[in-house]
Design a protein around this motif. Structure first.
Motif: not given
Lengths: 114, 111
Positions: B43-46, B59-62, B77-80
């Motif tokens: 589990l990682v904090h975003l 980054g790619r997170l909103r 955005t622009a998922s991987r």
């Protein structure tokens, strides 16, 4: 920086047996948390320590679960006796202080009670 | 009962597409956080957004927060393929020192 360490990673026991989990938080982190995460659900807080004192244990089933954090560093969580419904992942987390928002989680201990 | 509820429970998209997850909560909060959980990294904090903020980027997170509707959304955005994971919102409820997690959204990004 070393992360939160937990052991063991996996444990299989029979119901009515006892089990203990160990957690070593990030160095210097005063607050330590134990969470229970049942498959398909979000983590649920079991107990929170500030140094070696308990801040919140309102959701800890105290008839069978116990936890301690001697010397304000490492912590152990014990289940005695275990029930089938205790099968879950037990996550340990730590933060700098109890009002610091970001928590850092360990890899968890996956417990299966048969 | 859980304070936060994520929607949808599961989401499957193609690599390169955007993914949006929503979280609703019931009571007033000081802040809301998003965490990611996958088998490899736990589990990682975003990201954390405070109650006086409406939008935050990393980054790619909103992340957006609407306190009048008691809801938040996480946009990737622009998922991987590496974004495949469960995403949880967490609120500082019932007290400022406790996190209460929602049930999570399972995101699968297909290559």
């Amino acid at each position: 920086e070393a992360g939160v360490a937990q052991s063991p990673r996996y444990k299989i026991i029979e119901k009515r047996q006892s089990v203990a989990f160990w957690c070593n938080p990030i160095s210097g982190h005063a607050t330590l948390y134990w969470y229970q995460q049942i498959l398909g659900q979000g983590p649920k807080l079991l107990i929170q320590f500030q140094n070696n004192g308990v801040v919140d244990d309102s959701q800890l089933p105290k008839d069978r679960f116990s936890a301690e954090r001697l010397k304000g560093v490492d912590s152990t969580l014990k289940i005695q006796p275990a029930k089938l419904e205790d099968s879950a992942v037990y996550l340990c987390a730590s933060s700098l202080d109890k009002y610091v928002e970001t928590q850092y989680f360990g890899p968890g201990t996956r417990l299966l009670v048969l | 009962s859980q304070q936060g509820e994520e929607d949808p429970q599961a989401l499957s998209i193609q690599e390169g597409e955007n993914a949006t997850m929503n979280c609703s909560y019931k009571t007033s909060i000081n802040n809301l956080q998003w965490y990611r959980q996958n088998s490899g990294r736990g589990l990682v904090h975003l990201i954390l957004i405070r109650s006086n903020e409406r939008e935050k980027h990393s980054g790619r997170l909103r992340v957006t927060l609407d306190t009048s509707k008691k809801s938040s959304s996480l946009l990737i955005t622009a998922s991987r393929a590496a974004d495949t994971a469960s995403y949880f919102c967490a609120t500082d409820w019932p007290s400022g020192s406790r996190l209460t997690f929602g049930e999570g959204t399972q995101l699968t990004v297909n290559p």
